[in-house]
Motif scaffolding. Structure first.
Motif, PDB file in Angstrom:
ATOM      1  N   GLU A 139     -13.529   1.795   6.175  1.00 29.36           N
ATOM      2  CA  GLU A 139     -13.861   1.872   7.235  1.00 29.36           C
ATOM      3  C   GLU A 139     -13.670   3.210   7.997  1.00 29.36           C
ATOM      4  O   GLU A 139     -14.529   3.768   8.964  1.00 29.36           O
ATOM      5  CB  GLU A 139     -13.103   1.063   8.296  1.00 29.36           C
ATOM      6  CG  GLU A 139     -11.502   1.481   8.480  1.00 29.36           C
ATOM      7  CD  GLU A 139     -10.821   0.426   9.033  1.00 29.36           C
ATOM      8  OE1 GLU A 139     -10.325   0.546  10.247  1.00 29.36           O
ATOM      9  OE2 GLU A 139     -10.272  -0.674   8.564  1.00 29.36           O
ATOM     10  N   ARG A 140     -12.751   4.161   7.511  1.00 33.34           N
ATOM     11  CA  ARG A 140     -12.691   5.325   7.987  1.00 33.34           C
ATOM     12  C   ARG A 140     -13.875   6.336   7.800  1.00 33.34           C
ATOM     13  O   ARG A 140     -14.095   7.343   8.575  1.00 33.34           O
ATOM     14  CB  ARG A 140     -11.563   6.386   7.178  1.00 33.34           C
ATOM     15  CG  ARG A 140     -10.154   5.465   7.470  1.00 33.34           C
ATOM     16  CD  ARG A 140      -9.224   6.461   6.698  1.00 33.34           C
ATOM     17  NE  ARG A 140      -9.154   7.654   6.768  1.00 33.34           N
ATOM     18  CZ  ARG A 140      -8.522   8.480   7.663  1.00 33.34           C
ATOM     19  NH1 ARG A 140      -8.001   8.199   8.650  1.00 33.34           N
ATOM     20  NH2 ARG A 140      -8.455   9.804   7.902  1.00 33.34           N
ATOM     21  N   TYR A 145     -16.140   3.471  13.544  1.00 37.81           N
ATOM     22  CA  TYR A 145     -14.793   3.828  13.368  1.00 37.81           C
ATOM     23  C   TYR A 145     -14.519   5.159  14.161  1.00 37.81           C
ATOM     24  O   TYR A 145     -13.579   5.285  14.715  1.00 37.81           O
ATOM     25  CB  TYR A 145     -14.268   3.891  11.944  1.00 37.81           C
ATOM     26  CG  TYR A 145     -12.439   4.396  11.634  1.00 37.81           C
ATOM     27  CD1 TYR A 145     -11.815   3.364  11.631  1.00 37.81           C
ATOM     28  CD2 TYR A 145     -12.342   5.844  11.408  1.00 37.81           C
ATOM     29  CE1 TYR A 145     -10.510   3.748  11.540  1.00 37.81           C
ATOM     30  CE2 TYR A 145     -11.029   6.159  11.200  1.00 37.81           C
ATOM     31  CZ  TYR A 145     -10.084   4.982  11.228  1.00 37.81           C
ATOM     32  OH  TYR A 145      -8.902   5.305  11.407  1.00 37.81           O
ATOM     33  N   ARG A 147       0.795  -1.218   0.065  1.00 37.95           N
ATOM     34  CA  ARG A 147       0.064   0.044  -0.030  1.00 37.95           C
ATOM     35  C   ARG A 147       1.026   1.180  -0.236  1.00 37.95           C
ATOM     36  O   ARG A 147       1.847   1.475   0.837  1.00 37.95           O
ATOM     37  CB  ARG A 147      -0.799  -0.011   1.154  1.00 37.95           C
ATOM     38  CG  ARG A 147      -1.629  -1.224   1.491  1.00 37.95           C
ATOM     39  CD  ARG A 147      -2.756  -1.413   0.459  1.00 37.95           C
ATOM     40  NE  ARG A 147      -3.512  -2.560   0.435  1.00 37.95           N
ATOM     41  CZ  ARG A 147      -4.656  -2.473   1.244  1.00 37.95           C
ATOM     42  NH1 ARG A 147      -5.166  -1.430   1.640  1.00 37.95           N
ATOM     43  NH2 ARG A 147      -5.381  -3.471   1.249  1.00 37.95           N
ATOM     44  N   ARG A 206      -2.586  -0.706  10.651  1.00 40.74           N
ATOM     45  CA  ARG A 206      -3.933  -0.600  10.503  1.00 40.74           C
ATOM     46  C   ARG A 206      -4.072  -0.644   9.177  1.00 40.74           C
ATOM     47  O   ARG A 206      -5.354  -0.780   8.290  1.00 40.74           O
ATOM     48  CB  ARG A 206      -4.477   0.346  11.225  1.00 40.74           C
ATOM     49  CG  ARG A 206      -5.930   0.116  11.431  1.00 40.74           C
ATOM     50  CD  ARG A 206      -6.454   1.118  12.659  1.00 40.74           C
ATOM     51  NE  ARG A 206      -7.889   0.848  12.971  1.00 40.74           N
ATOM     52  CZ  ARG A 206      -8.378   1.233  13.825  1.00 40.74           C
ATOM     53  NH1 ARG A 206      -8.009   2.333  14.581  1.00 40.74           N
ATOM     54  NH2 ARG A 206      -9.805   1.259  14.161  1.00 40.74           N
ATOM     55  N   GLY A 207      -3.486   0.075   8.036  1.00 43.27           N
ATOM     56  CA  GLY A 207      -3.670   0.390   6.685  1.00 43.27           C
ATOM     57  C   GLY A 207      -3.112  -0.772   5.749  1.00 43.27           C
ATOM     58  O   GLY A 207      -3.398  -0.953   4.537  1.00 43.27           O
ATOM     59  N   GLY A 208      -2.430  -1.864   6.434  1.00 40.15           N
ATOM     60  CA  GLY A 208      -1.980  -2.807   5.629  1.00 40.15           C
ATOM     61  C   GLY A 208      -0.636  -2.790   5.513  1.00 40.15           C
ATOM     62  O   GLY A 208       0.111  -2.310   6.363  1.00 40.15           O
ATOM     63  N   ASP A 260      -3.394   5.243   0.354  1.00 39.82           N
ATOM     64  CA  ASP A 260      -4.249   3.846   0.517  1.00 39.82           C
ATOM     65  C   ASP A 260      -4.738   3.849   1.983  1.00 39.82           C
ATOM     66  O   ASP A 260      -5.832   3.441   2.390  1.00 39.82           O
ATOM     67  CB  ASP A 260      -3.726   2.612   0.043  1.00 39.82           C
ATOM     68  CG  ASP A 260      -3.365   2.351  -1.448  1.00 39.82           C
ATOM     69  OD1 ASP A 260      -4.115   2.972  -2.046  1.00 39.82           O
ATOM     70  OD2 ASP A 260      -2.247   1.760  -1.770  1.00 39.82           O
ATOM     71  N   TYR A 261      -3.734   4.455   2.758  1.00 39.95           N
ATOM     72  CA  TYR A 261      -4.168   4.644   4.312  1.00 39.95           C
ATOM     73  C   TYR A 261      -5.739   5.309   4.514  1.00 39.95           C
ATOM     74  O   TYR A 261      -6.261   4.925   5.389  1.00 39.95           O
ATOM     75  CB  TYR A 261      -3.206   5.277   5.184  1.00 39.95           C
ATOM     76  CG  TYR A 261      -3.125   5.059   6.467  1.00 39.95           C
ATOM     77  CD1 TYR A 261      -2.832   4.110   7.473  1.00 39.95           C
ATOM     78  CD2 TYR A 261      -3.719   6.255   7.260  1.00 39.95           C
ATOM     79  CE1 TYR A 261      -3.029   4.099   8.664  1.00 39.95           C
ATOM     80  CE2 TYR A 261      -4.282   6.211   8.501  1.00 39.95           C
ATOM     81  CZ  TYR A 261      -3.651   5.332   9.328  1.00 39.95           C
ATOM     82  OH  TYR A 261      -4.037   5.446  10.803  1.00 39.95           O
ATOM     83  N   TYR A 262      -5.557   6.200   3.536  1.00 43.40           N
ATOM     84  CA  TYR A 262      -6.836   7.253   3.794  1.00 43.40           C
ATOM     85  C   TYR A 262      -8.124   6.625   2.877  1.00 43.40           C
ATOM     86  O   TYR A 262      -9.239   7.237   2.905  1.00 43.40           O
ATOM     87  CB  TYR A 262      -6.614   8.522   3.477  1.00 43.40           C
ATOM     88  CG  TYR A 262      -5.584   8.898   4.210  1.00 43.40           C
ATOM     89  CD1 TYR A 262      -5.635   9.513   5.703  1.00 43.40           C
ATOM     90  CD2 TYR A 262      -4.107   9.031   3.805  1.00 43.40           C
ATOM     91  CE1 TYR A 262      -4.853   9.624   6.586  1.00 43.40           C
ATOM     92  CE2 TYR A 262      -3.322   9.556   4.687  1.00 43.40           C
ATOM     93  CZ  TYR A 262      -3.384   9.831   6.184  1.00 43.40           C
ATOM     94  OH  TYR A 262      -2.283  10.150   7.012  1.00 43.40           O
ATOM     95  N   ARG A 263      -7.887   5.589   2.036  1.00 37.27           N
ATOM     96  CA  ARG A 263      -9.067   5.334   1.141  1.00 37.27           C
ATOM     97  C   ARG A 263      -9.714   3.920   1.612  1.00 37.27           C
ATOM     98  O   ARG A 263     -10.913   3.631   1.139  1.00 37.27           O
ATOM     99  CB  ARG A 263      -8.285   4.603  -0.167  1.00 37.27           C
ATOM    100  CG  ARG A 263      -7.799   5.662  -1.165  1.00 37.27           C
ATOM    101  CD  ARG A 263      -7.296   5.285  -2.227  1.00 37.27           C
ATOM    102  NE  ARG A 263      -6.702   6.208  -3.229  1.00 37.27           N
ATOM    103  CZ  ARG A 263      -5.467   6.381  -3.717  1.00 37.27           C
ATOM    104  NH1 ARG A 263      -4.699   5.528  -3.194  1.00 37.27           N
ATOM    105  NH2 ARG A 263      -5.156   7.217  -4.358  1.00 37.27           N
ATOM    106  N   ARG A 264      -9.238   3.414   2.832  1.00 34.61           N
ATOM    107  CA  ARG A 264      -9.884   2.490   3.692  1.00 34.61           C
ATOM    108  C   ARG A 264     -11.519   2.991   3.970  1.00 34.61           C
ATOM    109  O   ARG A 264     -11.655   4.009   4.558  1.00 34.61           O
ATOM    110  CB  ARG A 264      -9.342   2.121   5.032  1.00 34.61           C
ATOM    111  CG  ARG A 264      -7.919   1.441   4.690  1.00 34.61           C
ATOM    112  CD  ARG A 264      -7.265   1.263   6.240  1.00 34.61           C
ATOM    113  NE  ARG A 264      -6.951   2.755   6.826  1.00 34.61           N
ATOM    114  CZ  ARG A 264      -6.945   2.984   8.110  1.00 34.61           C
ATOM    115  NH1 ARG A 264      -7.592   1.954   8.884  1.00 34.61           N
ATOM    116  NH2 ARG A 264      -6.730   4.387   8.785  1.00 34.61           N
TER     117      ARG A 264
END
Length: 225
Positions: free
Chosen positions: A77-78, A83, A67, A131-133, A71-75
Motif C-alpha cells: 500500500e505504501r 496511500y 513483523r 498499521r504495519g501488523g 516489513d513496515y516498509y514492505r507493505r
C-alpha cells in the motif's frame, strides 16, 4: 539501562526540536522536498504519525504473524497514490488548525514526549498491533526513529543545512536498511551509516559507480520512500 530504541528516538527528537527552535515563520513557510508540504506541514506530519496514548493495541492471542521493522516498509500500500494522497491530506487538514510554525513545533514536541513517556514504562517485548501488523513495541519504535530521522533529513535539505542525523539513530536504523537491501552493501562502496541512510531513503541518488558496485541490487533503491 535504557533500550537502544528509546535512546535513539529521544536523541533524534531532541536534535530535531533544537533545529525547530531556531526557525523563523518565514522558514516554516518554505517549500520542502516533500511536495506539496511546506516546512510547517512537514513538522506536523512527523507528529501526526506518532501514536496517541493507548493507540497501539495488544496483539490478539495465538501465534501472531510477527513483523520486523523492515516489513513496515514492505507493505504494498505504501507505493499507491491513494496511500500518499491520504497522508498528504490528513497532514494538511491538521496543519490548518495550528496557528503558525511555532504551534506546529510545540505540537510535535508534545507528541514525541508523550510517546516516549508511555514507551518508557512499557515492556518493549510486548506484542502490539499497528498499521504495519503485529510487532514488538521495540521494533515499532525503530520505525518512529526512521520517521523522525528521514524527515529531519528532508528538513535539512529543504533549508539548505548540513544533515544532523544522530549517531544513535543511524546505528539503530542500519539493520532495517540492510534487511530491505537483502544483505550488507558491498564493502567496495565504503558507505558510512549516514551514506546508507541517505541513499536508502532516496534523499541522495545513487551515482553510476554506486550502481555498478551494487549490480542488480541497485534496482531496490530507494529502499523506502
Amino acid at each position: 539501562m535504557r533500550d537502544d530504541s528509546l535512546v535513539a528516538f529521544e536523541d533524534e527528537a531532541r536534535t530535531f526540536d533544537a533545529v525547530l527552535g531556531d526557525l523563523t515563520e518565514d522558514d516554516f513557510a518554505k517549500a520542502t522536498n516533500c511536495p506539496p508540504w511546506n516546512v510547517k506541514e512537514l513538522v506536523v506530519h512527523v507528529g501526526v504519525v506518532l501514536p496517541t496514548p493507548g493507540a497501539l493495541g495488544d496483539a490478539p492471542p495465538g501465534d501472531p504473524d510477527l513483523r520486523e521493522p523492515a516489513d513496515y516498509y514492505r507493505r504494498l500500500e505504501r507505493g499507491t497514490t491513494g496511500y500518499r494522497d491520504d497522508i498528504v491530506k490528513r497532514t494538511q487538514d491538521f496543519a490548518v488548525g495550528l496557528a503558525d510554525g511555532a504551534a506546529a513545533a510545540a505540537f510535535l514536541t508534545q507528541r514525541w514526549r508523550t510517546s516516549l513517556a508511555e514507551w518508557t514504562v512499557r515492556d518493549l517485548d510486548r506484542l502490539v498491533t499497528s498499521r504495519g501488523g503485529v510487532t514488538r513495541l521495540r521494533d515499532y519504535i525503530v520505525t518512529r526513529v526512521i520517521s523522525h530521522a528521514a524527515h529531519g533529513l528532508d528538513l535539512a535539505l529543504s533549508l539548505g543545512r548540513a544533515p544532523w542525523t544522530t549517531e544513535t539513530a543511524l546505528a539503530t536504523m542500519r539493520p532495517v536498511f540492510v534487511s530491505l537491501l537483502g544483505g550488507e552493501p558491498p564493502a567496495a562502496l565504503r558507505w558510512t551509516d549516514a551514506d546508507l541512510f541517505a541513499r536508502g531513503t532516496g534523499r541522495r541518488a545513487l551515482d553510476p559507480a554506486d550502481r555498478d558496485l551494487l549490480g542488480p541490487s541497485a534496482a531496490r533503491f530507494p529502499l523506502l520512500s
